[in-house]
Enzyme design. Structure first.
Site, mmCIF file in Angstrom:
data_model
loop_
_atom_site.group_PDB
_atom_site.id
_atom_site.type_symbol
_atom_site.label_atom_id
_atom_site.label_comp_id
_atom_site.label_asym_id
_atom_site.label_seq_id
_atom_site.Cartn_x
_atom_site.Cartn_y
_atom_site.Cartn_z
ATOM 1 C CE LYS A 270 -2.392 -1.949 3.378
ATOM 2 N NZ LYS A 270 -2.135 -3.353 3.082
ATOM 3 C CG ASP B 50 6.368 -6.748 -3.293
ATOM 4 O OD1 ASP B 50 6.005 -7.930 -3.069
ATOM 5 O OD2 ASP B 50 5.968 -5.784 -2.632
ATOM 6 C CB CYS C 280 9.522 -4.827 2.454
ATOM 7 S SG CYS C 280 11.208 -4.641 3.023
ATOM 8 C CB THR D 17 9.582 5.652 6.014
ATOM 9 O OG1 THR D 17 9.204 4.983 4.816
ATOM 10 C CG2 THR D 17 10.252 6.963 5.683
ATOM 11 C CB SER D 18 9.783 -0.019 6.450
ATOM 12 O OG SER D 18 8.937 0.167 5.343
ATOM 13 C CG ASP E 26 9.598 8.176 10.453
ATOM 14 O OD1 ASP E 26 9.747 9.236 11.100
ATOM 15 O OD2 ASP E 26 8.580 7.469 10.525
ATOM 16 C CD GLU F 93 11.254 2.958 16.176
ATOM 17 O OE1 GLU F 93 11.771 3.223 15.074
ATOM 18 O OE2 GLU F 93 10.026 3.015 16.385
ATOM 19 C CG HIS G 232 7.922 5.183 14.240
ATOM 20 N ND1 HIS G 232 8.362 3.910 14.486
ATOM 21 C CD2 HIS G 232 6.848 5.044 13.419
ATOM 22 C CE1 HIS G 232 7.589 3.046 13.853
ATOM 23 N NE2 HIS G 232 6.671 3.720 13.196
HETATM 24 P P1 NAI Z 1 1.909 -3.879 2.830
HETATM 25 O O1 NAI Z 1 1.726 -5.168 3.538
HETATM 26 O O2 NAI Z 1 0.755 -3.280 2.080
HETATM 27 O O3 NAI Z 1 3.145 -3.988 1.801
HETATM 28 C C1 NAI Z 1 4.365 -4.571 2.089
HETATM 29 C C2 NAI Z 1 4.935 -5.117 0.789
HETATM 30 O O4 NAI Z 1 6.277 -5.554 1.039
HETATM 31 C C3 NAI Z 1 4.156 -6.302 0.233
HETATM 32 O O5 NAI Z 1 3.811 -6.070 -1.113
HETATM 33 C C4 NAI Z 1 5.131 -7.467 0.365
HETATM 34 O O6 NAI Z 1 4.978 -8.443 -0.649
HETATM 35 C C5 NAI Z 1 6.464 -6.728 0.256
HETATM 36 N N1 NAI Z 1 7.612 -7.483 0.722
HETATM 37 C C6 NAI Z 1 7.678 -8.426 1.680
HETATM 38 N N2 NAI Z 1 8.941 -8.913 1.787
HETATM 39 C C7 NAI Z 1 9.678 -8.262 0.849
HETATM 40 C C8 NAI Z 1 11.054 -8.317 0.452
HETATM 41 N N3 NAI Z 1 11.913 -9.165 1.023
HETATM 42 N N4 NAI Z 1 11.459 -7.494 -0.555
HETATM 43 C C9 NAI Z 1 10.601 -6.636 -1.142
HETATM 44 N N5 NAI Z 1 9.302 -6.566 -0.812
HETATM 45 C C10 NAI Z 1 8.841 -7.342 0.171
HETATM 46 O O7 NAI Z 1 2.447 -2.860 3.933
HETATM 47 P P2 NAI Z 1 2.385 -1.273 3.931
HETATM 48 O O8 NAI Z 1 1.113 -0.816 4.525
HETATM 49 O O9 NAI Z 1 2.775 -0.773 2.582
HETATM 50 O O10 NAI Z 1 3.539 -0.935 4.992
HETATM 51 C C11 NAI Z 1 4.904 -1.260 4.760
HETATM 52 C C12 NAI Z 1 5.680 -1.105 6.042
HETATM 53 O O11 NAI Z 1 5.729 0.269 6.412
HETATM 54 C C13 NAI Z 1 5.010 -1.779 7.274
HETATM 55 O O12 NAI Z 1 5.371 -3.139 7.356
HETATM 56 C C14 NAI Z 1 5.570 -0.994 8.422
HETATM 57 O O13 NAI Z 1 6.737 -1.620 8.882
HETATM 58 C C15 NAI Z 1 5.948 0.354 7.808
HETATM 59 N N6 NAI Z 1 5.148 1.459 8.345
HETATM 60 C C16 NAI Z 1 5.822 2.531 8.887
HETATM 61 C C17 NAI Z 1 5.123 3.599 9.405
HETATM 62 C C18 NAI Z 1 5.818 4.800 9.978
HETATM 63 O O14 NAI Z 1 5.176 5.648 10.625
HETATM 64 N N7 NAI Z 1 7.121 4.969 9.773
HETATM 65 C C19 NAI Z 1 3.649 3.596 9.438
HETATM 66 C C20 NAI Z 1 3.045 2.448 8.789
HETATM 67 C C21 NAI Z 1 3.792 1.417 8.291
#
Ligand code: NAI
Length: 334
Positions: A154, A174, A205, A232-233, A258, A263, A295
């Site tokens: 997303k 991905d 991811c 930022t993940s 971030d 942290e 964060h």
């Molecule tokens: P999502 O689940 O929609 O997308 C994650 C994607 O990463 C998926 O398409 C998955 O197939 C892919 N993925 C998994 N392993 C992988 C790899 N080894 N190489 C490449 N791609 C891979 O998750 P979303 O909502 O996009 O969020 C992503 C991350 O962002 C979350 O897991 C969270 O850790 C982080 N996040 C950080 C925030 C912040 O405030 N800094 C807030 C919200 C989320």
């Protein structure tokens, strides 16, 4: 349902109270972070509402179960901090808030890139001191540069769209390529190609056993000289010691974070009166080409509203029929 809300800041309390207006759960707001030591604060509550740096390891979950807790309602999308196997064994249900605002995180990521590149943080300070010199503020056009996006879920897709709007070439990797990301302008390539060709590498991811230290010494060595790395993940996607080496050698030209591996003991608190507690973090702050936010990528009004309403809906659905709207299930151990 009586809900113990840990790590509750005034903004959490405000948004959760508003979302709970009709549902009428009995929300108990606690400033403390959740851990095995503070789990007793949830005594008498059937649900616990927790955030990203709360400790949801085996010891804490066991203690919570002993106090009668049956539901863990996460106020986050990520669930890497929950011991899901232990939760399942204890009969604890875990719920999360998927995709509360992918735009918030993608836009913050773009903000880090623009700030690092054009040194807006340094310009802000200079101008306030009547220093209008441009020396040291030279940036580069984003137009025409190659941006590597690791993870096109997303947030990744939103980010691809933003960078395509700048006229960048967007490479992506991905395990589950998405048509939406392709339509937004991403070209899927193997990770090694992405690392070798990208001027900017950004992580979107999840953190898990397969992605822990995904960016390590070897992968940094495969990147372009002077690359911009943005995370930022989750902090532990990146080996911080290797990144510091990369900064020292000049291999990494810019670093935007971030999130940070350690942290949990730092972020979300005002520690400005205290001596530095983390030498690695302090070392990162010494580099002029490092920009760190605590964060806050998720932190928009829209995201807070969505987090609160989905959390309350998860709790209400669990109370009604034993299943929250967005349950997190432990993957079977093979
Ligand atoms: P999502 O689940 O929609 O997308 C994650 C994607 O990463 C998926 O398409 C998955 O197939 C892919 N993925 C998994 N392993 C992988 C790899 N080894 N190489 C490449 N791609 C891979 O998750 P979303 O909502 O996009 O969020 C992503 C991350 O962002 C979350 O897991 C969270 O850790 C982080 N996040 C950080 C925030 C912040 O405030 N800094 C807030 C919200 C989320």
């Amino acid at each position: 349902m009586r809900v113990a809300t840990f790590s509750a800041k005034p903004y959490d309390e405000q948004s959760l109270r508003a979302a709970n207006d009709e549902a009428g759960h009995e929300m108990v707001f606690l400033e403390s972070r959740l851990s095995a030591k503070t789990a007793a604060l949830a005594a008498g509550c059937e649900a616990v509402c927790a955030f990203v740096n709360d400790d949801l390891g085996a010891e804490t979950l066991t203690a919570l179960t002993g106090h009668g807790v049956r539901l863990i309602a996460l106020r986050s999308a990520g669930f890497n901090h929950v011991d899901l196997v232990t939760a399942a064994r204890l009969g604890l249900t875990v719920a999360r808030v998927p995709g509360y605002s992918p735009h918030a995180v993608a836009e913050h990521c773009a903000g880090l890139i623009l700030t690092l590149n054009r040194k807006i943080h340094r310009a802000f300070n200079r101008v306030r001191e009547n220093n209008f010199s441009l020396t040291g503020l030279l940036g580069f056009d984003l137009y025409g540069k190659t941006v590597g996006v690791i993870g096109t879920g997303k947030i990744g897709v939103c980010f691809v769209r933003i960078m395509a709007g700048f006229g960048c070439r967007v490479l992506a990797t991905d395990p589950y390529p998405s048509e939406e990301a392709r339509r937004a302008g991403a070209e899927y390539v193997p990770l090694d190609t992405l690392l070798a060709e990208s001027h900017i590498v950004t992580l979107h991811c999840p953190l898990g056993p397969d992605t822990h230290h995904l960016i390590d010494r070897e992968r940094i060595a495969r990147m372009r000289d002077g690359v911009m790395l943005v995370n930022t993940s989750r902090g532990a996607l990146v080996d911080t010691a290797a990144v510091i080496q990369g900064l020292k050698s000049g291999k990494i030209g810019y670093l935007g974070l971030d999130v940070y591996e350690e942290e949990a003991d730092l972020f979300f608190e005002d520690l400005s009166d205290q001596l530095p507690r983390d030498e690695v973090f302090s070392r990162l702050l010494t580099f002029p080409n490092v920009l760190i936010t605590g964060h806050q990528a998720f932190f928009t009004a829209e995201a807070l509203h969505n987090i609160a309403t989905t959390t309350i809906s998860n709790i209400t659905a669990f109370e009604r029929d034993g299943t929250p709207l967005h349950e997190v299930i432990a993957e079977p151990v093979s």
